[in-house]
Design an enzyme around this catalytic site. Structure first.
Site, PDB file in Angstrom:
ATOM      1  N   GLY A 112       0.850  -1.183  -0.146  1.00  0.00           N
ATOM      2  CA  GLY A 112       0.098   0.019  -0.124  1.00  0.00           C
ATOM      3  C   GLY A 112       0.945   1.223  -0.089  1.00  0.00           C
ATOM      4  O   GLY A 112       0.561   2.228   0.702  1.00  0.00           O
ATOM      5  N   ALA A 113       2.083   1.141  -0.787  1.00  0.00           N
ATOM      6  CA  ALA A 113       2.867   2.214  -0.678  1.00  0.00           C
ATOM      7  C   ALA A 113       2.583   3.471  -1.340  1.00  0.00           C
ATOM      8  O   ALA A 113       3.103   4.487  -1.076  1.00  0.00           O
ATOM      9  CB  ALA A 113       4.348   1.855  -1.331  1.00  0.00           C
ATOM     10  N   ASP A 115      -1.681   7.499   1.812  1.00  0.00           N
ATOM     11  CA  ASP A 115      -1.215   8.575   2.648  1.00  0.00           C
ATOM     12  C   ASP A 115      -0.418   8.040   3.811  1.00  0.00           C
ATOM     13  O   ASP A 115       0.516   8.713   4.278  1.00  0.00           O
ATOM     14  CB  ASP A 115      -2.475   9.277   3.155  1.00  0.00           C
ATOM     15  CG  ASP A 115      -3.100  10.137   2.057  1.00  0.00           C
ATOM     16  OD1 ASP A 115      -2.192  10.382   1.171  1.00  0.00           O
ATOM     17  OD2 ASP A 115      -4.059  10.654   2.218  1.00  0.00           O
ATOM     18  N   LEU A 116      -0.869   6.896   4.545  1.00  0.00           N
ATOM     19  CA  LEU A 116       0.028   6.437   5.823  1.00  0.00           C
ATOM     20  C   LEU A 116       1.515   6.234   5.157  1.00  0.00           C
ATOM     21  O   LEU A 116       2.326   6.532   6.187  1.00  0.00           O
ATOM     22  CB  LEU A 116      -0.652   5.527   6.312  1.00  0.00           C
ATOM     23  CG  LEU A 116       0.217   4.721   7.530  1.00  0.00           C
ATOM     24  CD1 LEU A 116      -0.116   5.565   8.646  1.00  0.00           C
ATOM     25  CD2 LEU A 116      -0.695   3.412   7.724  1.00  0.00           C
ATOM     26  N   ALA A 117       1.508   5.577   4.092  1.00  0.00           N
ATOM     27  CA  ALA A 117       2.998   5.142   3.755  1.00  0.00           C
ATOM     28  C   ALA A 117       3.640   6.498   3.533  1.00  0.00           C
ATOM     29  O   ALA A 117       4.815   6.645   3.956  1.00  0.00           O
ATOM     30  CB  ALA A 117       2.987   4.247   2.365  1.00  0.00           C
ATOM     31  N   TYR A 124       0.101   4.703  19.267  1.00  0.00           N
ATOM     32  CA  TYR A 124       0.109   5.501  20.625  1.00  0.00           C
ATOM     33  C   TYR A 124       1.021   4.675  21.532  1.00  0.00           C
ATOM     34  O   TYR A 124       1.682   5.507  22.280  1.00  0.00           O
ATOM     35  CB  TYR A 124      -1.223   5.524  21.228  1.00  0.00           C
ATOM     36  CG  TYR A 124      -1.922   7.008  20.698  1.00  0.00           C
ATOM     37  CD1 TYR A 124      -2.138   7.303  19.685  1.00  0.00           C
ATOM     38  CD2 TYR A 124      -1.825   7.942  21.695  1.00  0.00           C
ATOM     39  CE1 TYR A 124      -2.638   8.563  19.129  1.00  0.00           C
ATOM     40  CE2 TYR A 124      -2.419   9.055  21.698  1.00  0.00           C
ATOM     41  CZ  TYR A 124      -2.867   9.590  20.493  1.00  0.00           C
ATOM     42  OH  TYR A 124      -3.282  10.810  19.970  1.00  0.00           O
ATOM     43  N   ASP A 138     -12.354   4.039  16.805  1.00  0.00           N
ATOM     44  CA  ASP A 138     -11.145   4.420  16.370  1.00  0.00           C
ATOM     45  C   ASP A 138     -10.160   5.031  17.278  1.00  0.00           C
ATOM     46  O   ASP A 138      -9.098   4.852  17.218  1.00  0.00           O
ATOM     47  CB  ASP A 138     -11.458   5.776  15.501  1.00  0.00           C
ATOM     48  CG  ASP A 138     -10.392   6.428  14.575  1.00  0.00           C
ATOM     49  OD1 ASP A 138      -9.773   5.507  13.980  1.00  0.00           O
ATOM     50  OD2 ASP A 138     -10.319   7.549  14.466  1.00  0.00           O
ATOM     51  N   HIS A 181      -6.520   3.036  21.456  1.00  0.00           N
ATOM     52  CA  HIS A 181      -5.328   4.127  22.016  1.00  0.00           C
ATOM     53  C   HIS A 181      -5.658   4.173  23.458  1.00  0.00           C
ATOM     54  O   HIS A 181      -4.663   3.939  24.362  1.00  0.00           O
ATOM     55  CB  HIS A 181      -5.580   5.343  21.293  1.00  0.00           C
ATOM     56  CG  HIS A 181      -5.365   5.129  19.931  1.00  0.00           C
ATOM     57  ND1 HIS A 181      -4.354   4.344  19.244  1.00  0.00           N
ATOM     58  CD2 HIS A 181      -5.640   6.274  18.861  1.00  0.00           C
ATOM     59  CE1 HIS A 181      -4.238   4.696  17.980  1.00  0.00           C
ATOM     60  NE2 HIS A 181      -4.964   5.762  17.564  1.00  0.00           N
ATOM     61  N   ARG A 218      -6.131  20.659  20.712  1.00  0.00           N
ATOM     62  CA  ARG A 218      -5.414  19.377  20.374  1.00  0.00           C
ATOM     63  C   ARG A 218      -4.652  19.061  21.806  1.00  0.00           C
ATOM     64  O   ARG A 218      -3.819  19.664  21.913  1.00  0.00           O
ATOM     65  CB  ARG A 218      -4.688  19.404  19.246  1.00  0.00           C
ATOM     66  CG  ARG A 218      -3.827  18.128  18.835  1.00  0.00           C
ATOM     67  CD  ARG A 218      -3.084  18.217  17.544  1.00  0.00           C
ATOM     68  NE  ARG A 218      -2.240  17.148  17.605  1.00  0.00           N
ATOM     69  CZ  ARG A 218      -1.262  17.143  17.611  1.00  0.00           C
ATOM     70  NH1 ARG A 218      -0.501  18.193  18.245  1.00  0.00           N
ATOM     71  NH2 ARG A 218      -0.143  16.044  17.380  1.00  0.00           N
TER      72      ARG A 218
END
Length: 601
Positions: free
Chosen positions: A121-122, A125-127, A289, A345, A350, A451
């Protein structure tokens, strides 16, 4: 070029910016010899390195790679045993410890070994945003083995040069080491390659296998697959990689990203399907996390400081708060988020993982299994969550400072009548001798006023406090509070009562503050850096075990089912506010005041 000896030293360079109790313990496992009952052709499936006895298997020639690339997304049991399962069922001849002294344990730091990291999955976005930058940071810090190669794998058509161009746009160097940044990037990118293929195609993975072997060049080949893909294609990718691209003479490991299912049933089905092709020791369920500096420092703070460990119980702690808030909504990922919601999520993984680390008993050792055993005990001791102890909310549009902020349902990828919560608060209890009666309050939300992720430990009132007149009727002002701020601006501070200088007796609430940015000059490594390095080294303590996952889902599945079956309408709160009012009533129910409203930053 990074050498393997320096890969070990990179841990000490990180520890200069924080003290870490969890130093790696490298065991010398007993060696065992496996004799197979017959010389039948056997495709050597995933072999791995763990703290269990190491097996040496005489490899047999692999069968021809399958050309069937069409695999259904439905998970069904396979008819034939996988190669590793066959080995487990064979007659094993285990040599006594004294007979195996001459066998050298497998060591990643040997010159004849290599590590190949395949990002499946390169192009996602995560990659691009996390995995490739983390790998470069490890290379920059000389943490990767000398013989390493990185492969990107995805359906997108791309050349090696195009992958390198894409990756180069996301790479950054350490703030304090920019002198040779360009040179390091160039060297790193030369190690990056790309192969295009379908996730469910054994033939495409067999082609990848050929490319990997070219780079491994006869070394002991160790392979790490990072599944940066949607969960509905996990199994297809694992099956194809297992059957067509496993290492023949080293270990093969697979990192799996959350979500690990939507409830107990789907999570168990995913685990069962993964274990058709992998052993539990090969599955690295990542929760980033757990790789954050302040989360890893939790146990150090507690177990290596005498002033905290005796206080870590219901006798002195009034409540514990785990708070997660983001000041932005689901922009860009509303379609994904709507299938899961804030509870699945954030809270179920987390925050619950942080809670387990916080509340666990002292482990027998720092070994991964000992730590994870204690976490499982905490999760299994927790009281089922009651619907009355849960508040859910969803943000609505709001105009502030002339700027109009959208509602959750204004996202075009979200159904206009969606009841998916973007905020949740819950009260949890651990029914054991240490924590009986202490409320653990969780709160997580999007589109809030700021945040932050933090753990707040509010201690009990001082019995017979001589200075209670100075606090008036609000005794909460006299309560000591330990705050562990995970992000941003990592810090640990303790709120104490102090006399204001002067002739009178005026008390003030002050902070004993450890702000990481002022105390430590080094940049804090990203969580993905730590977790990727752990996976390469075979260190599992920061990854989630299957029974740990089962215990977590068994806690949240009933209340999630109640919320969805009853179509509970979330309480609406303005974008950029402090969340639903119902969260305050929930805290007040247990005589608690949320600590993040005190105004301290």
């Amino acid at each position: 070029m990074a050498t393997l000896s320096s890969a070990t030293n990179c841990r000490s360079s990180y520890s200069s910016s924080s003290s870490s109790l969890f130093q790696r313990i490298h065991h010398q496992p007993q060696q065992a010899i496996v004799s197979l009952p017959s010389p039948k052709p056997l495709f050597p499936k995933l072999s791995f390195h763990s703290n269990q006895p190491s097996f040496s298997i005489t490899p047999a020639p692999p069968p021809a790679a399958s050309q069937d690339g069409a695999i259904s997304t439905t998970v069904t049991p396979i008819e034939n045993e996988t190669p590793l399962k066959k080995v487990k069922n064979a007659n094993l001849s285990v040599a006594p410890p004294q007979e195996s002294k001459g066998i050298t344990p497998f060591d990643i730091n040997k010159d004849n070994s290599s590590v190949t990291i395949t990002v499946v999955g390169a192009s996602g976005d995560l990659a691009k945003k996390k995995i490739f930058p983390a790998l470069f940071a490890l290379y920059y810090e000389d943490c990767l083995p000398e013989h390493f190669t990185i492969f990107g794998y995805a359906r997108s058509k791309m050349t090696d040069a195009e992958l390198r161009d894409m990756v180069s746009k996301t790479l950054t160097c350490r703030i304090d080491k920019r002198a040779n940044c360009g040179e390091k990037m160039e060297q790193f990118l030369k190690r990056c390659f790309y192969h295009s293929g379908q996730y469910d195609s054994e033939a495409n993975f067999a082609e990848l296998d050929k490319k990997l072997k070219e780079h491994e060049a006869g070394t002991i080949a160790n392979r790490l697959f990072y599944l940066s893909i949607p969960p509905n294609i996990f199994i297809n990718a694992v099956k194809s990689a297992s059957l067509s691209a496993s290492s023949a003479n080293g270990w093969t490991r697979v990192i799996v990203e959350k979500p690990f299912g939507r409830d107990s049933e789907s999570s168990a089905a995913l685990t069962t399907a993964l274990k058709q092709y992998l052993e539990e020791d090969q599955i690295f369920r990542i929760d980033h996390y757990l790789g954050k500096e302040l989360v890893e420092n939790l146990s150090v703070l507690r177990f290596s400081n005498l002033i905290f460990e005796p206080l870590w119980s219901r006798q002195f702690i009034r409540n514990v708060q785990l708070i997660f808030s983001e000041d932005f909504g689901t922009e860009g990922r509303g379609g994904y988020f709507d299938n899961y919601g804030i509870v699945r999520d954030i809270m179920q993984n987390h925050l619950l993982q942080i809670l387990a680390l916080f509340a666990m008993e002292t482990p027998v050792s720092l070994d991964a299994e000992d730590i994870r055993n204690e976490k499982v005990k905490v999760l299994r001791s927790m009281r089922p969550i009651q619907l009355d102890d849960v508040v859910i909310g969803q943000y609505k549009s709001h105009t502030r400072g002339g700027v109009n902020y959208p509602a959750y349902t204004d996202d075009k990828t979200v159904p206009h009548n969606s009841l998916t919560p973007t905020f949740a608060a819950a009260a949890l209890f651990i029914d054991n001798a240490r924590w009986d009666g202490v409320p653990f309050l969780m709160k997580a939300g999007k589109a809030l006023h700021d945040r932050r992720t933090e753990i707040r430990v509010q201690f009990r009132h001082v019995p017979g406090n001589l200075y209670k007149r100075n606090f008036g009727t609000d005794l909460d002002h006299e309560t000591n509070e330990l705050v562990i701020r995970v992000q941003p601006d990592e810090a640990i501070y303790l709120k104490i009562n102090n006399k204001v200088p002067g002739l009178g007796m005026r008390l003030d609430r002050s902070n004993l503050n450890l702000l990481y940015s002022t105390r430590y000059s080094g940049e804090i490594p990203d969580a993905y850096e730590r977790l990727l390095l752990d996976a390469i080294e075979g260190e599992r303590r920061l990854f989630i075990r299957s029974d740990e996952l089962d215990a977590a889902w068994s806690l949240f599945t009933p209340v999630l089912k109640d919320l969805e079956d009853k179509k509970t309408v979330p309480e609406y709160y303005p974008y950029g506010s402090r969340g639903p009012v119902g969260a305050h009533y929930l805290a007040a129910k247990y005589k608690v005041r949320w600590g993040d409203f005190a105004g301290d930053q």
